[in-house]
Design a protein around this motif. Structure first.
Motif, mmCIF file in Angstrom:
data_model
loop_
_atom_site.group_PDB
_atom_site.id
_atom_site.type_symbol
_atom_site.label_atom_id
_atom_site.label_comp_id
_atom_site.label_asym_id
_atom_site.label_seq_id
_atom_site.Cartn_x
_atom_site.Cartn_y
_atom_site.Cartn_z
ATOM 1 N N ARG A 1 35.883 30.190 42.777
ATOM 2 C CA ARG A 1 37.183 30.676 42.307
ATOM 3 C C ARG A 1 37.072 32.132 41.841
ATOM 4 N NH1 ARG A 1 42.186 29.094 40.629
ATOM 5 N NH2 ARG A 1 42.954 29.904 38.625
ATOM 6 N N LEU A 2 35.966 32.473 41.205
ATOM 7 C CA LEU A 2 35.755 33.848 40.774
ATOM 8 C C LEU A 2 35.629 34.776 41.974
ATOM 9 C CD1 LEU A 2 35.534 35.116 37.930
ATOM 10 C CD2 LEU A 2 33.060 35.107 38.238
ATOM 11 N N GLN A 3 34.964 34.311 43.029
ATOM 12 C CA GLN A 3 34.881 35.098 44.261
ATOM 13 C C GLN A 3 36.262 35.325 44.858
ATOM 14 O OE1 GLN A 3 31.757 36.641 44.352
ATOM 15 N NE2 GLN A 3 31.674 36.137 46.503
ATOM 16 N N ASP A 4 37.121 34.298 44.808
ATOM 17 C CA ASP A 4 38.491 34.474 45.291
ATOM 18 C C ASP A 4 39.192 35.579 44.511
ATOM 19 O OD1 ASP A 4 38.170 32.499 47.163
ATOM 20 O OD2 ASP A 4 39.098 30.919 45.948
ATOM 21 N N ARG A 5 38.967 35.618 43.211
ATOM 22 C CA ARG A 5 39.560 36.668 42.383
ATOM 23 C C ARG A 5 39.086 38.048 42.859
ATOM 24 N NH1 ARG A 5 40.887 38.331 37.034
ATOM 25 N NH2 ARG A 5 40.708 40.606 37.094
ATOM 26 N N LEU A 6 37.804 38.194 43.112
ATOM 27 C CA LEU A 6 37.273 39.481 43.537
ATOM 28 C C LEU A 6 37.824 39.887 44.899
ATOM 29 C CD1 LEU A 6 33.569 39.035 42.378
ATOM 30 C CD2 LEU A 6 35.327 40.465 41.324
ATOM 31 N N ARG A 7 38.003 38.916 45.794
ATOM 32 C CA ARG A 7 38.563 39.240 47.109
ATOM 33 C C ARG A 7 40.017 39.681 46.984
ATOM 34 N NH1 ARG A 7 35.808 34.313 48.805
ATOM 35 N NH2 ARG A 7 33.840 34.872 49.782
ATOM 36 N N GLN B 1 41.413 41.165 44.472
ATOM 37 C CA GLN B 1 41.563 42.491 43.893
ATOM 38 C C GLN B 1 41.095 43.569 44.858
ATOM 39 O OE1 GLN B 1 39.554 41.942 40.210
ATOM 40 N NE2 GLN B 1 37.704 42.988 40.841
ATOM 41 N N THR B 2 40.246 43.235 45.813
ATOM 42 C CA THR B 2 39.900 44.206 46.849
ATOM 43 C C THR B 2 41.123 44.537 47.693
ATOM 44 O OG1 THR B 2 37.611 43.413 46.947
ATOM 45 C CG2 THR B 2 38.435 44.620 48.862
ATOM 46 N N ARG B 3 41.961 43.513 47.960
ATOM 47 C CA ARG B 3 43.157 43.727 48.783
ATOM 48 C C ARG B 3 44.350 44.211 47.966
ATOM 49 N NH1 ARG B 3 41.443 38.579 50.832
ATOM 50 N NH2 ARG B 3 43.092 37.571 49.624
ATOM 51 N N GLU B 4 44.507 43.693 46.728
ATOM 52 C CA GLU B 4 45.734 43.908 45.974
ATOM 53 C C GLU B 4 45.579 44.825 44.773
ATOM 54 O OE1 GLU B 4 46.689 39.996 44.742
ATOM 55 O OE2 GLU B 4 46.998 39.207 46.762
ATOM 56 N N GLY B 5 44.346 45.073 44.342
ATOM 57 C CA GLY B 5 44.112 45.813 43.121
ATOM 58 C C GLY B 5 43.857 44.873 41.954
ATOM 59 N N PRO B 6 43.131 45.341 40.921
ATOM 60 C CA PRO B 6 42.744 44.472 39.803
ATOM 61 C C PRO B 6 43.915 43.901 39.028
ATOM 62 C CG PRO B 6 41.387 46.458 39.848
ATOM 63 C CD PRO B 6 42.481 46.660 40.848
ATOM 64 N N GLU B 7 44.972 44.668 38.828
ATOM 65 C CA GLU B 7 46.080 44.195 37.994
ATOM 66 C C GLU B 7 46.778 42.996 38.629
ATOM 67 O OE1 GLU B 7 46.787 45.155 35.057
ATOM 68 O OE2 GLU B 7 45.563 46.965 34.861
ATOM 69 N N ARG B 8 47.105 43.080 39.926
ATOM 70 C CA ARG B 8 47.776 41.973 40.601
ATOM 71 C C ARG B 8 46.839 40.775 40.725
ATOM 72 N NH1 ARG B 8 50.948 43.489 45.945
ATOM 73 N NH2 ARG B 8 51.474 41.284 45.660
ATOM 74 N N ALA B 9 45.555 41.039 40.993
ATOM 75 C CA ALA B 9 44.597 39.940 41.104
ATOM 76 C C ALA B 9 44.441 39.210 39.775
ATOM 77 C CB ALA B 9 43.245 40.470 41.578
ATOM 78 N N ALA B 10 44.519 39.951 38.655
ATOM 79 C CA ALA B 10 44.399 39.330 37.336
ATOM 80 C C ALA B 10 45.580 38.407 37.060
ATOM 81 C CB ALA B 10 44.296 40.410 36.261
ATOM 82 N N ARG B 11 46.748 38.756 37.566
ATOM 83 C CA ARG B 11 47.896 37.867 37.381
ATOM 84 C C ARG B 11 47.774 36.620 38.245
ATOM 85 N NH1 ARG B 11 50.560 42.976 37.216
ATOM 86 N NH2 ARG B 11 51.142 42.828 39.427
ATOM 87 N N ARG B 12 47.175 36.767 39.421
ATOM 88 C CA ARG B 12 47.028 35.630 40.340
ATOM 89 C C ARG B 12 45.932 34.675 39.856
ATOM 90 N NH1 ARG B 12 47.933 34.992 46.017
ATOM 91 N NH2 ARG B 12 48.530 37.192 46.204
ATOM 92 N N ILE B 13 44.758 35.215 39.505
ATOM 93 C CA ILE B 13 43.636 34.403 39.027
ATOM 94 C C ILE B 13 43.071 35.098 37.788
ATOM 95 C CG2 ILE B 13 41.388 33.362 39.570
ATOM 96 C CD1 ILE B 13 42.083 33.510 42.498
ATOM 97 N N PRO B 14 43.575 34.754 36.610
ATOM 98 C CA PRO B 14 43.088 35.420 35.399
ATOM 99 C C PRO B 14 41.641 35.041 35.090
ATOM 100 C CG PRO B 14 44.572 33.625 34.837
ATOM 101 C CD PRO B 14 44.644 33.771 36.328
ATOM 102 N N ALA B 15 40.921 35.987 34.543
ATOM 103 C CA ALA B 15 39.535 35.755 34.141
ATOM 104 C C ALA B 15 39.469 35.561 32.629
ATOM 105 C CB ALA B 15 38.649 36.916 34.570
ATOM 106 N N THR B 16 38.445 34.845 32.205
ATOM 107 C CA THR B 16 38.220 34.548 30.790
ATOM 108 C C THR B 16 36.803 34.954 30.418
ATOM 109 O OG1 THR B 16 39.767 32.679 30.805
ATOM 110 C CG2 THR B 16 38.089 32.684 29.085
ATOM 111 N N TYR B 17 36.644 35.524 29.221
ATOM 112 C CA TYR B 17 35.300 35.788 28.714
ATOM 113 C C TYR B 17 34.894 34.612 27.836
ATOM 114 C CZ TYR B 17 31.215 38.156 26.843
ATOM 115 O OH TYR B 17 29.917 38.485 26.503
ATOM 116 N N MET B 18 33.903 33.849 28.295
ATOM 117 C CA MET B 18 33.416 32.676 27.582
ATOM 118 C C MET B 18 32.201 33.100 26.749
ATOM 119 S SD MET B 18 34.137 29.464 27.143
ATOM 120 C CE MET B 18 35.169 29.106 28.598
ATOM 121 N N ALA B 19 32.424 33.356 25.460
ATOM 122 C CA ALA B 19 31.354 33.830 24.578
ATOM 123 C C ALA B 19 30.530 32.656 24.072
ATOM 124 C CB ALA B 19 31.951 34.598 23.409
ATOM 125 N N PHE B 20 29.201 32.762 24.162
ATOM 126 C CA PHE B 20 28.342 31.693 23.634
ATOM 127 C C PHE B 20 27.258 32.200 22.691
ATOM 128 C CE2 PHE B 20 27.084 32.251 28.218
ATOM 129 C CZ PHE B 20 25.961 33.024 28.011
#
Length: 319
Positions: A83-89, A91-110
């Motif tokens: 799923r993260l790879q899908d996000r990167l693909r 944003q390559t086509r659409e740009g980071p902002e649109r990709a973030a709306r489509r597949i948002p990322a989360t920072y999982m702090a441990f």
């Protein structure tokens, strides 16, 4: 700090147990209201993750360093690198902002390594986790990884049922050893998988939809890149095309492996050992070659020198 692999889950009152998040490892440096991310390969991939700019406002104090993973969660809160790879693909086509709306990322702090410019690396894990809980607000793109105590075997069964990658057992009193594979963190995988350096590929035989037939895999044993088999399955058309495009600039006339593979009879393109991929496989044969492998994803977040034999030859789970 990296985790050492172990074969089986276990119960222990001295450990806590967390899911293996199957994301991109990143340190988050927060100072003066600004964020800097640093991946395992020491890159700073800020432009790829615009939603992470909110992190400084979600952490109390200044001079903070968090350890965690950038993940893409589904509706059930599960993470997968696919799923993260899908996000990167996207944003390559659409740009980071649109990709973030489509597949948002989360920072999982441990983990937390610095707070108020004060190092916490020599503090026991549970003290660091207490500080992390106090200073990090679970909101927006920030989550604090949950854990269970003692009951590693039953927790692993839940992890397996949810289709997660595995779990990490962490010693309650363990200190943080930067840049090392530590016995304080132990990784148990649900299925056999490994990270491998791509040292070349075999020619696709004229099939226009298949620019290569298989990838040639290796792991570093000291300074030697040792051949570990090949993978030809598991590729989507998009993944095969992306992998080929990244390999073409790496073409070389020199075999990168310490000993050229003699069992391959197709035409081979050697490549400089600069690209890493993740592979699932059925078993590791006695000759240390993967059997029944399937390609999972490219791993640009992992340095080739981090692909060691212990990352490729994890023993199977019993039962």
């Amino acid at each position: 700090m990296l985790a050492a692999p172990v074969a089986e889950p276990f119960d222990s009152p001295d450990h806590i147990f967390e899911p293996a998040w199957d994301g991109m490892r990143a340190l988050a440096f927060i100072e003066g209201g600004r964020l800097r991310l640093q991946g395992r390969n020491l890159a700073a991939p800020m432009g790829q993750w615009p939603e992470m700019e909110a992190l400084p406002g979600l952490v109390s104090g200044d001079g903070v360093v968090l350890d965690g993973e950038i993940v893409a969660l589904d509706a059930l809160g599960r993470s997968s690198f696919t799923r993260l790879q899908d996000r990167l693909r996207h944003q390559t086509r659409e740009g980071p902002e649109r990709a973030a709306r489509r597949i948002p990322a989360t920072y999982m702090a441990f983990d937390i390594l610095y707070w108020a410019h004060r190092p916490l690396l020599s503090e026991p894990l549970m003290r660091r986790r207490d500080v992390l809980q106090q200073v990090a607000r679970t909101e927006g793109p920030l989550r604090v990884a949950e854990f269970v105590e003692s009951a590693g075997v039953s927790f692993f069964q839940v992890v397996e049922q949810l289709g997660l990658e595995g779990m990490v057992a962490k010693h309650r009193d363990g200190i943080y050893l930067p840049g090392r594979r530590s016995p304080y963190w132990l990784r148990v995988r649900v299925a056999r998988s490994g990270i491998f350096v791509i040292g070349g590929y075999t020619f696709g035989g004229g099939n226009r939809r298949q620019p290569f037939l298989s990838l040639l895999l290796g792991v570093y044993d000291g300074d030697r890149l040792v051949y570990a088999g090949s993978v030809s399955g598991g590729f989507s058309d998009a993944a095969r095309k992306e992998t080929y495009e990244r390999l073409v600039p790496l073409h070389t006339d020199v075999c990168p492996f310490d000993s050229p593979p003699v069992s391959i009879h197709q035409f081979i393109y050697w490549c400089g050992p600069e690209l890493v991929c993740q592979v699932k496989y059925g078993e590791m044969a006695p000759d240390k070659r993967v059997r029944f492998p399937l390609f999972v994803a490219l791993r640009p977040d992992i340095a080739p020198r981090d692909c060691a034999p212990e990352d490729a030859t994890l023993p199977p789970l019993e039962g």
